[in-house]
Design a protein around this motif. Sequence first.
Motif, PDB file in Angstrom:
ATOM      1  N   PRO A  95       9.784   4.916  -8.176  1.00 10.59           N
ATOM      2  CA  PRO A  95       9.950   3.459  -8.093  1.00 10.59           C
ATOM      3  C   PRO A  95      11.038   3.027  -9.069  1.00 10.59           C
ATOM      4  CG  PRO A  95       7.625   4.058  -8.213  1.00 10.59           C
ATOM      5  CD  PRO A  95       8.398   5.308  -8.487  1.00 10.59           C
ATOM      6  N   GLU A  96      11.645   1.907  -8.820  1.00 12.13           N
ATOM      7  CA  GLU A  96      12.797   1.447  -9.604  1.00 12.13           C
ATOM      8  C   GLU A  96      12.524   1.464 -11.106  1.00 12.13           C
ATOM      9  OE1 GLU A  96      16.629   0.452 -10.121  1.00 12.13           O
ATOM     10  OE2 GLU A  96      15.695   0.793  -8.160  1.00 12.13           O
ATOM     11  N   LEU A  97      11.320   1.021 -11.500  1.00 16.46           N
ATOM     12  CA  LEU A  97      10.985   0.938 -12.924  1.00 16.46           C
ATOM     13  C   LEU A  97      11.010   2.292 -13.629  1.00 16.46           C
ATOM     14  CD1 LEU A  97       8.013  -1.609 -13.080  1.00 16.46           C
ATOM     15  CD2 LEU A  97      10.228  -1.843 -14.182  1.00 16.46           C
ATOM     16  N   PHE A  98      10.826   3.366 -12.867  1.00 14.49           N
ATOM     17  CA  PHE A  98      10.675   4.686 -13.473  1.00 14.49           C
ATOM     18  C   PHE A  98      11.945   5.540 -13.399  1.00 14.49           C
ATOM     19  CE2 PHE A  98       6.417   3.293 -12.451  1.00 14.49           C
ATOM     20  CZ  PHE A  98       5.682   3.675 -13.559  1.00 14.49           C
ATOM     21  N   GLU A 105       0.830  -1.201   0.000  1.00 16.01           N
ATOM     22  CA  GLU A 105       0.000   0.000   0.000  1.00 16.01           C
ATOM     23  C   GLU A 105       0.865   1.252   0.000  1.00 16.01           C
ATOM     24  OE1 GLU A 105      -3.226   2.215  -0.419  1.00 16.01           O
ATOM     25  OE2 GLU A 105      -3.187   0.035  -0.448  1.00 16.01           O
ATOM     26  N   GLN A 106       1.943   1.211   0.780  1.00 19.40           N
ATOM     27  CA  GLN A 106       2.869   2.341   0.815  1.00 19.40           C
ATOM     28  C   GLN A 106       3.504   2.560  -0.554  1.00 19.40           C
ATOM     29  OE1 GLN A 106       1.972   4.024   3.588  1.00 19.40           O
ATOM     30  NE2 GLN A 106       4.110   4.433   3.993  1.00 19.40           N
ATOM     31  N   THR A 107       3.856   1.460  -1.222  1.00 19.63           N
ATOM     32  CA  THR A 107       4.456   1.548  -2.555  1.00 19.63           C
ATOM     33  C   THR A 107       3.489   2.179  -3.546  1.00 19.63           C
ATOM     34  OG1 THR A 107       5.804  -0.412  -2.135  1.00 19.63           O
ATOM     35  CG2 THR A 107       5.505   0.218  -4.437  1.00 19.63           C
ATOM     36  N   LYS A 108       2.219   1.771  -3.456  1.00 20.64           N
ATOM     37  CA  LYS A 108       1.205   2.345  -4.339  1.00 20.64           C
ATOM     38  C   LYS A 108       1.079   3.847  -4.121  1.00 20.64           C
ATOM     39  CE  LYS A 108      -2.753   0.208  -4.701  1.00 20.64           C
ATOM     40  NZ  LYS A 108      -3.979  -0.503  -4.285  1.00 20.64           N
ATOM     41  N   GLN A 109       1.035   4.247  -2.852  1.00 21.51           N
ATOM     42  CA  GLN A 109       0.886   5.663  -2.529  1.00 21.51           C
ATOM     43  C   GLN A 109       2.099   6.469  -2.993  1.00 21.51           C
ATOM     44  OE1 GLN A 109      -1.886   7.086  -1.461  1.00 21.51           O
ATOM     45  NE2 GLN A 109      -2.808   5.051  -1.538  1.00 21.51           N
ATOM     46  N   LYS A 110       3.288   5.894  -2.786  1.00 27.46           N
ATOM     47  CA  LYS A 110       4.507   6.574  -3.238  1.00 27.46           C
ATOM     48  C   LYS A 110       4.508   6.723  -4.751  1.00 27.46           C
ATOM     49  CE  LYS A 110       7.593   5.245   0.556  1.00 27.46           C
ATOM     50  NZ  LYS A 110       8.775   4.438   0.937  1.00 27.46           N
ATOM     51  N   GLY A 111       4.033   5.677  -5.445  1.00 26.66           N
ATOM     52  CA  GLY A 111       3.973   5.724  -6.899  1.00 26.66           C
ATOM     53  C   GLY A 111       3.041   6.811  -7.389  1.00 26.66           C
ATOM     54  N   LEU A 112       1.883   6.926  -6.738  1.00 24.25           N
ATOM     55  CA  LEU A 112       0.925   7.963  -7.111  1.00 24.25           C
ATOM     56  C   LEU A 112       1.511   9.351  -6.875  1.00 24.25           C
ATOM     57  CD1 LEU A 112      -2.374   6.451  -5.645  1.00 24.25           C
ATOM     58  CD2 LEU A 112      -1.839   6.762  -8.062  1.00 24.25           C
ATOM     59  N   GLN A 113       2.150   9.529  -5.727  1.00 19.28           N
ATOM     60  CA  GLN A 113       2.742  10.817  -5.389  1.00 19.28           C
ATOM     61  C   GLN A 113       3.859  11.170  -6.359  1.00 19.28           C
ATOM     62  OE1 GLN A 113       1.607  12.939  -3.230  1.00 19.28           O
ATOM     63  NE2 GLN A 113       3.212  14.444  -3.638  1.00 19.28           N
ATOM     64  N   TYR A 142      14.025  17.381 -10.055  1.00 17.61           N
ATOM     65  CA  TYR A 142      14.110  15.975 -10.471  1.00 17.61           C
ATOM     66  C   TYR A 142      14.849  15.150  -9.417  1.00 17.61           C
ATOM     67  CZ  TYR A 142      12.647  17.204 -15.255  1.00 17.61           C
ATOM     68  OH  TYR A 142      11.945  17.628 -16.358  1.00 17.61           O
ATOM     69  N   ASP A 143      15.867  15.766  -8.800  1.00 11.70           N
ATOM     70  CA  ASP A 143      16.676  15.051  -7.808  1.00 11.70           C
ATOM     71  C   ASP A 143      15.921  14.826  -6.503  1.00 11.70           C
ATOM     72  OD1 ASP A 143      18.837  14.993  -9.572  1.00 11.70           O
ATOM     73  OD2 ASP A 143      19.543  16.961  -8.914  1.00 11.70           O
ATOM     74  N   GLU A 144      14.833  15.552  -6.319  1.00 16.21           N
ATOM     75  CA  GLU A 144      14.043  15.409  -5.094  1.00 16.21           C
ATOM     76  C   GLU A 144      12.985  14.313  -5.215  1.00 16.21           C
ATOM     77  OE1 GLU A 144      12.428  19.268  -4.406  1.00 16.21           O
ATOM     78  OE2 GLU A 144      14.395  20.245  -4.258  1.00 16.21           O
ATOM     79  N   LEU A 145      12.801  13.808  -6.432  1.00 14.08           N
ATOM     80  CA  LEU A 145      11.812  12.749  -6.649  1.00 14.08           C
ATOM     81  C   LEU A 145      12.308  11.421  -6.073  1.00 14.08           C
ATOM     82  CD1 LEU A 145      10.875  13.474 -10.384  1.00 14.08           C
ATOM     83  CD2 LEU A 145       9.458  13.956  -8.389  1.00 14.08           C
ATOM     84  N   GLU A 156      15.544  10.121 -15.360  1.00 12.04           N
ATOM     85  CA  GLU A 156      16.879  10.547 -15.782  1.00 12.04           C
ATOM     86  C   GLU A 156      16.845  11.142 -17.187  1.00 12.04           C
ATOM     87  OE1 GLU A 156      20.780  11.459 -15.406  1.00 12.04           O
ATOM     88  OE2 GLU A 156      19.441  10.687 -13.846  1.00 12.04           O
ATOM     89  N   LEU A 157      16.096  10.502 -18.082  1.00 13.98           N
ATOM     90  CA  LEU A 157      15.992  10.995 -19.454  1.00 13.98           C
ATOM     91  C   LEU A 157      15.268  12.339 -19.515  1.00 13.98           C
ATOM     92  CD1 LEU A 157      15.174   7.648 -21.268  1.00 13.98           C
ATOM     93  CD2 LEU A 157      17.163   9.091 -21.726  1.00 13.98           C
ATOM     94  N   LEU A 158      14.215  12.485 -18.729  1.00 16.25           N
ATOM     95  CA  LEU A 158      13.479  13.750 -18.711  1.00 16.25           C
ATOM     96  C   LEU A 158      14.335  14.866 -18.112  1.00 16.25           C
ATOM     97  CD1 LEU A 158       9.945  12.453 -17.670  1.00 16.25           C
ATOM     98  CD2 LEU A 158      10.620  13.347 -19.904  1.00 16.25           C
ATOM     99  N   LYS A 159      15.149  14.506 -17.138  1.00 20.89           N
ATOM    100  CA  LYS A 159      16.063  15.493 -16.558  1.00 20.89           C
ATOM    101  C   LYS A 159      17.100  15.924 -17.595  1.00 20.89           C
ATOM    102  CE  LYS A 159      19.493  16.240 -12.928  1.00 20.89           C
ATOM    103  NZ  LYS A 159      20.306  15.632 -11.850  1.00 20.89           N
TER     104      LYS A 159
END
Length: 229
Positions: free
Chosen positions: A98-101, A30-38, A92-95, A106-109
């Motif tokens: 999740p590992e997949l993203f 649940e925490q992972t889901k919330q972090k992903g949304l944020q 960007y560095d403050e984000l 990095e590319l957007l930065k």
Amino acid sequence: MKKKKIQNIIIALIAIFIIGSIATYSYSVEQTKQKGLQFGIELEQIQEEVQKLQIKFYSEKTRWNEGDISKKELLEYYEKHLKEFKTIISKYDELTPPELFKSSVELLKISSETQLESDSQFIEWMKTGDESAKIRSDTQFQEALEYEMLGLVEFYSAKTGVKNYDEGEKFEAPQSGLTQKVIQVSENMKNQCNIEFINESGEFDSDKIEIDWFNCINEAEKWKIEHLP
């Protein structure tokens, strides 16, 4: 009897441990889901800030062309623009993606950093009239768009590759076919922008046409974001 009692206590402790582990796992998910949304919300905000900053960057030059502001005021704004852009890039560095993203961030930065350098060269051209600075600016602008496209591909591939945590499995194959089709259509839209607004010398006939081209490219990007799965 004593031995059996000890065994029962051990079994009870194991049961408590298992239940506790499940509860902890559920909480972790649940925490992972919330972090992903944020994370998604924060990344979207950064990209919107970058886009708004770029629109204003070019619109200020139009204001100068139309005599609404002096060149001194324009250059003063450009200096503020560079500082503000650097501040946005630092976000960007403050984000905490999740590992997949991580690769998409990095590319957007890199895209934003390349755009910042493009803007710096554009300002140099405005200050000195050095055409080589304008050429570098245009080249870096194109590179920034390419990095952004790669970043978006990475982001949406990761996004479509993650199943709902309520389902039995965590991952599924990304919808790469649809993603690639959307990207291709978007690229075709951008090519049409180039055909419509850029002359045979690879330049713009006026600043207004350059603004129209920039807006056209933005619309193509917006369409892509809205239609990617």
